[in-house]
Each structure stands twice: as structure tokens, then as C-alpha cells.
Motif scaffolding. Structure first.
Motif, PDB file in Angstrom:
ATOM      1  N   MET A   1     102.415 -28.161  86.943  1.00 35.19           N
ATOM      2  CA  MET A   1     103.726 -27.989  87.551  1.00 35.19           C
ATOM      3  C   MET A   1     104.216 -26.586  87.203  1.00 35.19           C
ATOM      4  O   MET A   1     104.140 -26.161  86.063  1.00 35.19           O
ATOM      5  N   ASN A   2     104.721 -25.902  88.201  1.00 32.05           N
ATOM      6  CA  ASN A   2     105.306 -24.595  87.939  1.00 32.05           C
ATOM      7  C   ASN A   2     106.833 -24.726  87.934  1.00 32.05           C
ATOM      8  O   ASN A   2     107.385 -25.798  88.159  1.00 32.05           O
ATOM      9  N   TYR A   3     107.514 -23.627  87.666  1.00 28.54           N
ATOM     10  CA  TYR A   3     108.972 -23.666  87.539  1.00 28.54           C
ATOM     11  C   TYR A   3     109.655 -24.033  88.849  1.00 28.54           C
ATOM     12  O   TYR A   3     110.634 -24.789  88.854  1.00 28.54           O
ATOM     13  N   ASP A   4     109.133 -23.534  89.958  1.00 30.65           N
ATOM     14  CA  ASP A   4     109.692 -23.870  91.262  1.00 30.65           C
ATOM     15  C   ASP A   4     109.541 -25.364  91.533  1.00 30.65           C
ATOM     16  O   ASP A   4     110.457 -26.004  92.054  1.00 30.65           O
ATOM     17  N   ASP A   5     108.396 -25.943  91.162  1.00 25.87           N
ATOM     18  CA  ASP A   5     108.201 -27.388  91.326  1.00 25.87           C
ATOM     19  C   ASP A   5     109.241 -28.172  90.529  1.00 25.87           C
ATOM     20  O   ASP A   5     109.751 -29.194  90.995  1.00 25.87           O
ATOM     21  N   ALA A   6     109.538 -27.719  89.319  1.00 27.09           N
ATOM     22  CA  ALA A   6     110.528 -28.412  88.492  1.00 27.09           C
ATOM     23  C   ALA A   6     111.891 -28.398  89.171  1.00 27.09           C
ATOM     24  O   ALA A   6     112.574 -29.437  89.227  1.00 27.09           O
ATOM     25  N   ILE A   7     112.290 -27.264  89.715  1.00 26.53           N
ATOM     26  CA  ILE A   7     113.587 -27.170  90.395  1.00 26.53           C
ATOM     27  C   ILE A   7     113.601 -28.093  91.616  1.00 26.53           C
ATOM     28  O   ILE A   7     114.580 -28.805  91.871  1.00 26.53           O
ATOM     29  N   ARG A   8     112.501 -28.112  92.367  1.00 26.39           N
ATOM     30  CA  ARG A   8     112.422 -29.001  93.544  1.00 26.39           C
ATOM     31  C   ARG A   8     112.457 -30.469  93.123  1.00 26.39           C
ATOM     32  O   ARG A   8     113.022 -31.316  93.822  1.00 26.39           O
ATOM     33  N   LEU A   9     111.858 -30.790  91.983  1.00 27.32           N
ATOM     34  CA  LEU A   9     111.874 -32.167  91.491  1.00 27.32           C
ATOM     35  C   LEU A   9     113.286 -32.576  91.062  1.00 27.32           C
ATOM     36  O   LEU A   9     113.716 -33.703  91.314  1.00 27.32           O
ATOM     37  N   PHE A  10     114.009 -31.660  90.430  1.00 25.05           N
ATOM     38  CA  PHE A  10     115.414 -31.943  90.116  1.00 25.05           C
ATOM     39  C   PHE A  10     116.171 -32.264  91.404  1.00 25.05           C
ATOM     40  O   PHE A  10     116.916 -33.249  91.474  1.00 25.05           O
TER      41      PHE A  10
ATOM     42  N   TYR B   1     121.617 -25.984  84.770  1.00 27.92           N
ATOM     43  CA  TYR B   1     121.377 -25.069  83.655  1.00 27.92           C
ATOM     44  C   TYR B   1     119.913 -24.672  83.573  1.00 27.92           C
ATOM     45  O   TYR B   1     119.599 -23.515  83.295  1.00 27.92           O
ATOM     46  N   ALA B   2     119.010 -25.604  83.821  1.00 29.31           N
ATOM     47  CA  ALA B   2     117.588 -25.245  83.826  1.00 29.31           C
ATOM     48  C   ALA B   2     117.324 -24.192  84.895  1.00 29.31           C
ATOM     49  O   ALA B   2     116.660 -23.184  84.638  1.00 29.31           O
ATOM     50  N   ALA B   3     117.854 -24.409  86.092  1.00 28.45           N
ATOM     51  CA  ALA B   3     117.646 -23.446  87.176  1.00 28.45           C
ATOM     52  C   ALA B   3     118.245 -22.094  86.811  1.00 28.45           C
ATOM     53  O   ALA B   3     117.648 -21.043  87.065  1.00 28.45           O
ATOM     54  N   ALA B   4     119.418 -22.107  86.202  1.00 27.96           N
ATOM     55  CA  ALA B   4     120.087 -20.858  85.821  1.00 27.96           C
ATOM     56  C   ALA B   4     119.317 -20.144  84.714  1.00 27.96           C
ATOM     57  O   ALA B   4     119.023 -18.945  84.823  1.00 27.96           O
ATOM     58  N   TYR B   5     118.994 -20.853  83.658  1.00 32.46           N
ATOM     59  CA  TYR B   5     118.297 -20.228  82.534  1.00 32.46           C
ATOM     60  C   TYR B   5     116.941 -19.674  82.958  1.00 32.46           C
ATOM     61  O   TYR B   5     116.550 -18.589  82.547  1.00 32.46           O
ATOM     62  N   LEU B   6     116.212 -20.424  83.768  1.00 35.25           N
ATOM     63  CA  LEU B   6     114.858 -20.001  84.151  1.00 35.25           C
ATOM     64  C   LEU B   6     114.863 -18.879  85.185  1.00 35.25           C
ATOM     65  O   LEU B   6     113.920 -18.103  85.261  1.00 35.25           O
ATOM     66  N   SER B   7     115.930 -18.799  85.975  1.00 37.29           N
ATOM     67  CA  SER B   7     115.990 -17.755  87.006  1.00 37.29           C
ATOM     68  C   SER B   7     116.766 -16.522  86.564  1.00 37.29           C
ATOM     69  O   SER B   7     116.712 -15.490  87.224  1.00 37.29           O
ATOM     70  N   GLY B   8     117.513 -16.648  85.483  1.00 38.33           N
ATOM     71  CA  GLY B   8     118.350 -15.545  85.045  1.00 38.33           C
ATOM     72  C   GLY B   8     119.660 -15.451  85.797  1.00 38.33           C
ATOM     73  O   GLY B   8     120.415 -14.490  85.644  1.00 38.33           O
TER      74      GLY B   8
ATOM     75  N   GLY C   1     123.360 -27.350  96.143  1.00 38.80           N
ATOM     76  CA  GLY C   1     123.607 -26.043  96.758  1.00 38.80           C
ATOM     77  C   GLY C   1     123.169 -24.912  95.844  1.00 38.80           C
ATOM     78  O   GLY C   1     122.559 -23.932  96.298  1.00 38.80           O
ATOM     79  N   PHE C   2     123.468 -25.029  94.557  1.00 38.92           N
ATOM     80  CA  PHE C   2     123.036 -24.005  93.611  1.00 38.92           C
ATOM     81  C   PHE C   2     121.515 -23.994  93.480  1.00 38.92           C
ATOM     82  O   PHE C   2     120.886 -22.932  93.490  1.00 38.92           O
ATOM     83  N   LEU C   3     120.910 -25.169  93.364  1.00 35.63           N
ATOM     84  CA  LEU C   3     119.445 -25.231  93.224  1.00 35.63           C
ATOM     85  C   LEU C   3     118.760 -24.560  94.412  1.00 35.63           C
ATOM     86  O   LEU C   3     117.725 -23.918  94.245  1.00 35.63           O
ATOM     87  N   GLU C   4     119.345 -24.698  95.602  1.00 32.94           N
ATOM     88  CA  GLU C   4     118.764 -24.078  96.792  1.00 32.94           C
ATOM     89  C   GLU C   4     118.794 -22.561  96.732  1.00 32.94           C
ATOM     90  O   GLU C   4     118.009 -21.895  97.397  1.00 32.94           O
TER      91      GLU C   4
END
Length: 169
Positions: free
Chosen positions: A1-10, A63-70, A95-98
Motif C-alpha cells: 500500500m502506498n500513501y495515496d492508497d491509504a488516503i483513498r482507503l480513508f 490529519y494523516a492526509a495533511a501530515y503526509l502531504s505537507g 473534500g479535503f482528502l480529494e
């Protein structure tokens, strides 16, 4: 799983959560009670209510999306009390995750993640995702599911899993 996959799974799980809430609304209507009664339901006296579980799942995802994306995480004060308000929160979180794209996640594994609750300590992004974000997110999502199920909402394993992009053999 990559970081983008994690965000999509959330995002997928938050969309599933909306479907659980829709089933809860139908259940409440069929049983002639106000669905918002379930907003304060909990599995145990010392455990978070349904509202708090949903708020926490949203927070873990954003927060995961924010921390991982900066990117800066949006502020969502914990003011929701009704299912309608919780749905709005889920939509804001989605909306933020998108806005977080795969290109934003370059170097995410090496980013220093230092949430305030760590008291000045930090984790690399990959360890934060594995040891904090994913387990916390799924804990709160699962508890939200369990609270609804415990209160009689007809949910099953496939409601939790959601759609599967299966292909013909």
C-alpha cells in the motif's frame, strides 16, 4: 500500500460510514424514533459516543492526509450533535482528502510528523501511517459501526467493506 492508497482507503471508509448512517436513518424511521438519539449512543459508559467516533475518524483521516502531504489540515471544531451535522463533517473531510493528490505525497515516508499530543516528539511519515493513523482511523470507524449495529441497525460485513472493484474472470 502506498500513501495515496491509504488516503483513498480513508475516503472509501468514510463514504461507507455515510451509508451506515443512511441505514440508521431508515431503521429509526421504521421503528418510529428520531435517528439523532443514536448520535449519543455508546458501547460502554467510558467509551466515546457515536458522534465522537465519527469526529475522531474524520480527524484521523484529515490529519494523516495533511501530515503526509505537507498541507495544513482544515479546522473542524467538534460541534456536531446530529446525523445531519455529522454528514456535513464527513463531506468536509472528503473534500479535503480529494485535494491531496499522489504528487503531494512524494517524500511522505520521510516527513517528520509531530502531532502536538506527542509532546515534542516525532515520527517519520511511514511510521506515523502504520503505527498511528491507520489503526486509529479504523478503530474509530469500527466503533461507529459497532454502535449502530449494537443498537439494531441492520449492518453486515459487506456494509463495512463497501464496494469491491471485482472484475469478470
Amino acid at each position: 500500500m502506498n500513501y495515496d492508497d491509504a488516503i483513498r482507503l480513508f475516503a472509501k471508509t468514510l463514504k461507507n460510514l455515510e451509508q451506515w448512517m443512511e441505514k440508521a436513518s431508515a431503521y429509526a424511521k421504521a421503528k418510529s424514533f428520531e435517528v439523532d438519539v443514536l448520535a449519543q449512543a455508546r458501547l460502554a459508559p467510558d467509551q466515546f459516543s457515536f458522534v465522537q467516533q465519527v469526529q475522531s475518524a474524520c480527524d484521523q483521516a484529515k490529519y494523516a492526509a495533511a501530515y503526509l502531504s505537507g498541507k495544513p489540515a482544515p479546522s473542524h471544531p467538534d460541534t456536531e450533535r446530529t446525523f445531519a451535522e455529522l454528514r456535513q463533517r464527513i463531506q468536509k473531510c472528503l473534500g479535503f482528502l480529494e485535494t491531496v493528490q499522489a504528487k503531494d505525497l512524494g517524500g511522505a515516508g520521510e516527513r517528520k510528523v509531530a502531532p502536538p499530543w506527542l509532546g515534542g516528539k516525532w515520527l517519520p511519515g511511514d511510521e506515523y501511517l502504520v503505527h498511528v493513523a491507520l489503526p486509529n482511523f479504523f478503530f474509530h470507524a469500527t466503533m461507529a459501526y459497532a454502535i449502530l449495529r449494537h443498537n439494531g441497525v441492520d449492518l453486515g460485513k459487506m456494509d463495512y467493506i463497501g464496494s469491491i472493484p471485482a472484475r469478470e474472470a
